[in-house]
Design an enzyme around this catalytic site. Sequence first.
Site, PDB file in Angstrom:
ATOM      1  N   GLU A 154      -1.924  -5.245  -3.764  1.00 19.31           N
ATOM      2  CA  GLU A 154      -0.943  -4.819  -2.835  1.00 19.31           C
ATOM      3  C   GLU A 154      -0.060  -5.594  -2.228  1.00 19.31           C
ATOM      4  O   GLU A 154       1.202  -5.074  -2.108  1.00 19.31           O
ATOM      5  CB  GLU A 154      -1.486  -3.786  -1.943  1.00 19.31           C
ATOM      6  N   ASP A 174       0.748  -1.007  -0.243  1.00 20.37           N
ATOM      7  CA  ASP A 174       0.146  -0.107  -0.087  1.00 20.37           C
ATOM      8  C   ASP A 174       0.943   0.975   0.057  1.00 20.37           C
ATOM      9  O   ASP A 174       0.597   2.220  -0.624  1.00 20.37           O
ATOM     10  CB  ASP A 174      -0.786  -0.065   1.181  1.00 20.37           C
TER      11      ASP A 174
END
Length: 229
Positions: free
Chosen positions: A119, A47
């Site tokens: 992610e 992320d």
Amino acid sequence: MDLTSFKEQLGLVWREEKLLRVALTHPSYAYEHAGVEHNQRLEFLGDAVLSLIVSDYLYRTFPHKSEGELTRLRAALVCESSLARVAEDLGIGEVLLLGRGEEKSGGRTRPSLLADAFESLLGAIYLDQGLETAADFALARLKPLLEDVLEGRMERDYKTELQELLQKGSPERIVYEVLQEEGPDHAKRFLVGVYYRGRCLGQGAGRSKKEAEQHAAREAWRRLAGEEG
């Protein structure tokens, strides 16, 4: 698609292939198999890496756009729906290791799960191959979505829009609080409230915290902006 085909599609020579396996291991699978590492730590890392990659690309590509415009573009590119589309195109859902309950409830096609898995994969690529390779990998898959974002065809990011609306007059923090959480791990439902200056502006429900937060922000934004529907 099996894992071998998936690896070939990625086009990467892994130095530590275990990172790829961890990236594709959902917590529901790890809970059912003692000693197996799941992908949440890699998701956390991915992320942050993704935010840096996209921020750097937008900053260099659009030198005349304001900070607010760049923020909106980034939010649209890295939102759950965009990342889920990329993950679906890659076939990540087909190779994920899921627990029995998550499998039965359709986890392989759930947008929140797919976005998180992308992610995680990016976090693994960053650790194994470095930032440049991670950036090339992410941007090659996100750039095609940029035109949709610029033309307003992507799903709106109400969290960013609400933040901009509220913080025009004050920099006070917007708080999202989980009000209720119910259901088994493979079929969770979250109720989230969005608070500003101690007042609840809206509530939203969803199958992930991110989804519920977006719904809460949408309700708050519509109330404050006077938007109907």
